[in-house]
Design an enzyme around this catalytic site. Structure first.
Site, PDB file in Angstrom:
ATOM      1  N   ASP A  70      19.430   4.964  41.986  1.00 15.08           N
ATOM      2  CA  ASP A  70      18.566   4.129  41.164  1.00 15.08           C
ATOM      3  C   ASP A  70      18.750   4.463  39.691  1.00 15.08           C
ATOM      4  O   ASP A  70      18.597   5.612  39.276  1.00 15.08           O
ATOM      5  CB  ASP A  70      17.109   4.352  41.575  1.00 15.08           C
ATOM      6  CG  ASP A  70      16.152   3.517  40.755  1.00 15.08           C
ATOM      7  OD1 ASP A  70      15.836   2.404  41.185  1.00 15.08           O
ATOM      8  OD2 ASP A  70      15.723   3.974  39.671  1.00 15.08           O
TER       9      ASP A  70
ATOM     10  N   TYR B 143      17.138   4.025  31.010  1.00 15.22           N
ATOM     11  CA  TYR B 143      17.412   5.432  31.325  1.00 15.22           C
ATOM     12  C   TYR B 143      18.661   5.936  30.604  1.00 15.22           C
ATOM     13  O   TYR B 143      18.868   7.141  30.490  1.00 15.22           O
ATOM     14  CB  TYR B 143      17.632   5.633  32.827  1.00 15.22           C
ATOM     15  CG  TYR B 143      16.472   5.303  33.717  1.00 15.22           C
ATOM     16  CD1 TYR B 143      15.180   5.166  33.221  1.00 15.22           C
ATOM     17  CD2 TYR B 143      16.671   5.118  35.087  1.00 15.22           C
ATOM     18  CE1 TYR B 143      14.121   4.856  34.063  1.00 15.22           C
ATOM     19  CE2 TYR B 143      15.616   4.812  35.930  1.00 15.22           C
ATOM     20  CZ  TYR B 143      14.358   4.659  35.418  1.00 15.22           C
ATOM     21  OH  TYR B 143      13.319   4.364  36.264  1.00 15.22           O
TER      22      TYR B 143
ATOM     23  N   LYS C  15      17.774  -1.737  36.603  1.00 16.51           N
ATOM     24  CA  LYS C  15      16.573  -2.464  36.206  1.00 16.51           C
ATOM     25  C   LYS C  15      16.701  -3.038  34.794  1.00 16.51           C
ATOM     26  O   LYS C  15      17.311  -2.434  33.917  1.00 16.51           O
ATOM     27  CB  LYS C  15      15.366  -1.518  36.289  1.00 16.51           C
ATOM     28  CG  LYS C  15      15.072  -1.043  37.707  1.00 16.51           C
ATOM     29  CD  LYS C  15      13.839  -0.178  37.812  1.00 16.51           C
ATOM     30  CE  LYS C  15      14.092   1.244  37.427  1.00 16.51           C
ATOM     31  NZ  LYS C  15      14.951   1.968  38.375  1.00 16.51           N
TER      32      LYS C  15
ATOM     33  N   HIS D 167      11.953  -4.364  35.303  1.00 15.83           N
ATOM     34  CA  HIS D 167      11.346  -3.040  35.230  1.00 15.83           C
ATOM     35  C   HIS D 167       9.822  -3.083  35.112  1.00 15.83           C
ATOM     36  O   HIS D 167       9.118  -2.341  35.796  1.00 15.83           O
ATOM     37  CB  HIS D 167      11.948  -2.267  34.051  1.00 15.83           C
ATOM     38  CG  HIS D 167      12.017  -0.797  34.272  1.00 15.83           C
ATOM     39  ND1 HIS D 167      12.990  -0.001  33.716  1.00 15.83           N
ATOM     40  CD2 HIS D 167      11.251   0.047  35.005  1.00 15.83           C
ATOM     41  CE1 HIS D 167      12.807   1.248  34.085  1.00 15.83           C
ATOM     42  NE2 HIS D 167      11.751   1.297  34.857  1.00 15.83           N
TER      43      HIS D 167
END
Length: 609
Positions: free
Chosen positions: A62, A67, A97, A130
């Protein structure tokens, strides 16, 4: 540690892909998260940990544009293919996401294309929105972000852009994250392709029963994050109090972990899956007549009697008088009552072993204590009783440097091997404890080495700090002790020394004894090895029929997380977890502002808070 190479993680089918040319996708029920805070660092650690995870058997990864880990994940996948850890990209399930700054209809497709370029992949298995909110800063992944940039999400148009990505074959499945029931209902009003997944916070502390039921009815698979009850990282900017909020957040994270551990104590005590707490295994301290020669201050005595009471509470014959002391004769009688030949004592798994070369440790649920008062007396009697205990089926033996029983236990083990009562040392679970006089950073390792020499063993199964206090002089085991010799314990340095013993392979597990919640809290502030109540949380989430994401760059933790498939919670344990008061960890305060689309936390989550 759970050294299970090539473990097969269970799968669940995602049934929402409506494209006739696409086969139903199977999602691994344990996934590996790639987020680290601050986002984007350190890249080499992330890549290395992903490779390790693939080697251990993880197949669901994931990531997210915010990120800043997509490129790391892509490079790790490419390297895994080169090394032969996987035969093809198709063995993996990759999720990414769409960040809030890109939650605009015209941004969805180009952002997904950018994600695929960074990953070096032709398609995603799952692409999620997200958060159900947009930002007035397209393409920006800077956090903390300004609340003044927040905008309402155009549900219909944004989801149509997601459906277009699915139609183009750039993602096999599309879904959402952090959507409440109300927001899912709003999305479903116009969606041609229902979301395959809703990724949300789920833990024993935040069970989301209403949301899970709704998703089940609509055929939406649920993936859980923050299954340990962890909280937000503080993504909000534009506030002079941000630093204080972040500190409060970190303090609350530690406090929450302690509260979670305390609430699950009753559940996990029968499973003994802890790193730090050793307050639940049935280790029988027989014959400690402290009324004759008190060795602790009155307060410490009360703590010790409470500890003994916990350990003896599972026995049908009471060993503790109303005065709080243990009767030797009743203890002896109870031993005779327990003489069941060749009995197989049940085992539980300890999840705290962090040595990559060590398998998960099983602890017998009934242990035999080697303390007799005065300490160090009746060696021949002690050795004989240990041999008898081994013959009867006992396999867990508890000693301590202050008991002066380690040499007796070692000689008894050696004799049991000679007599063929056991085939190898590995059949036994041996615990010993670090006495207060050795609770100094420089004394931990030599004290353990001395313990092993007396026992004639190469390693312990469990090494405990006996009490959360130090004393002088170092290396003295004389009792009674002088209260004037007592010193505060240096929690950080002493625990680091314990962790070093663990790292060296001298003990498979480390833990504590007689620690209160407050002293555990102090220890956890710096401990690298936290309580393995973690496994109870992950197992509970898995048993709810949802997939769960874990985030750790620590190899031993990765292995331990894989162990959740090897045991089950009983119905009684599940009922206890079901009764835990609910409190959401991630409240999303950064998305709340007077001028934004959400004026309160309640509005953000539509009252599901």
């Amino acid at each position: 540690m759970v050294s299970i190479p090539e473990i097969q993680i269970p799968l669940s089918e995602l049934g929402s892909t409506p494209n006739a040319n696409t086969h139903c996708t199977s999602i691994p029920l344990l996934g590996y998260g790639t987020a680290s805070w601050p986002f984007g660092e350190p890249e080499e650690i992330i890549k290395g940990s992903i490779l390790t995870a693939i080697k251990l058997g993880y197949r669901h990864f994931d990531t997210a544009s915010v990120y800043l880990s997509e490129q790391c994940l892509g490079e790790a996948i490419s390297r895994a293919l080169e090394l032969g850890l996987i035969e093809s990209r198709g063995e993996l399930f990759v999720t990414s996401k769409l960040w809030c700054s890109d939650v605009h209809p015209h941004r969805v497709l180009p952002v997904l294309q950018d994600t695929l370029q960074k990953l070096g992949l032709e398609y995603l298995d799952l692409y999620l929105i997200h958060f159900p909110v947009s930002m007035n800063s397209p393409g920006s992944y800077v956090v903390p972000f300004n609340q003044s940039d927040l905008l309402p999400m155009d549900f219909k148009s944004v989801w149509e852009a997601m459906e277009e990505c699915h139609k183009l074959g750039l993602t096999k499945n599309i879904g959402v994250s952090n959507f409440s029931v109300k927001k899912l209902q709003q999305l479903l009003l116009t969606a041609k392709i229902p979301p395959a997944v809703n990724q949300v916070e789920i833990s024993p502390l935040w069970q989301q029963k209403k949301l899970r039921k709704f998703c089940e009815e609509k055929g939406i698979h649920v993936t859980a994050y923050s299954s340990l009850g962890l909280l937000e990282m503080g993504l909000r900017a534009g506030s002079e109090h941000t630093g204080k909020e972040l500190q409060r957040g970190e303090d609350e994270r530690k406090s929450r972990h302690i509260r979670l551990e305390a609430k699950l104590r009753r559940v996990s005590k029968d499973r003994h899956i802890r790193r730090i707490v050793d307050s639940s295994s049935l280790t029988w301290q027989k014959g400690i007549g402290l009324e004759e020669k008190p060795i602790f201050p009155p307060q410490a005595e009360r703590i010790l009697f409470s500890y003994i009471s916990i350990h003896c509470s599972l026995l049908s014959t009471p060993l503790i008088h109303s005065s709080g002391y243990i009767d030797n004769r009743e203890a002896s009688q109870c031993i005779e009552m327990a003489s069941i030949p060749e009995i197989q004592i049940p085992l539980s798994v300890l999840g705290s072993t962090a040595n990559a070369s060590t398998h998960s440790t099983s602890i017998p649920q009934l242990g035999y204590g080697t303390a007799s008062w005065p300490f160090g007396e009746s060696e021949e009697t002690m050795k004989g009783s240990i041999l008898t205990a081994i013959k009867l089926g006992y396999r867990h033996f508890d000693a301590a440097s202050v008991y002066q029983s380690e040499q007796c236990l070692g000689e008894a083990i050696s004799r049991a091997l000679e007599l063929g009562l056991i085939e190898s040392r590995g059949e036994l679970f041996v615990t010993s404890k670090l006495w207060c006089s050795d609770v100094h950073p420089h004394r931990v390792l030599p004290a353990l080495q001395d313990t092993l020499q007396k026992l004639g063993l190469e390693y312990l199964d469990l090494y405990l700090i006996h009490f959360p206090v130090s004393k002088k002089p170092a290396g003295s085991y004389v009792v009674p002790i002088n209260q004037s010799d007592l010193l505060p314990m240096d929690f950080k340095s002493v625990w680091e020394a314990m962790e070093e013993c663990h790292k060296l392979g001298l003990t498979k597990n480390i833990g504590v004894s007689n620690f209160s919640v407050k002293t555990l809290q102090q220890l956890l502030l710096t401990a690298k090895i936290p309580p393995a109540v973690i496994q109870v949380c992950l197992r509970w989430v898995y048993e709810q029929g949802v997939s769960v994401l874990v985030k750790s760059f620590n190899e031993e933790r990765m292995r331990e997380n894989l162990d959740i498939f090897s045991w089950k919670l009983s119905s009684e344990e599940s009922q206890k977890i079901d009764q835990i008061p609910q409190q959401k960890a991630y409240r999303g305060l950064e998305f709340v502002s007077d001028g934004g689309p959400f004026k309160s936390v309640e509005e953000l989550w539509d009252g599901e808070i």
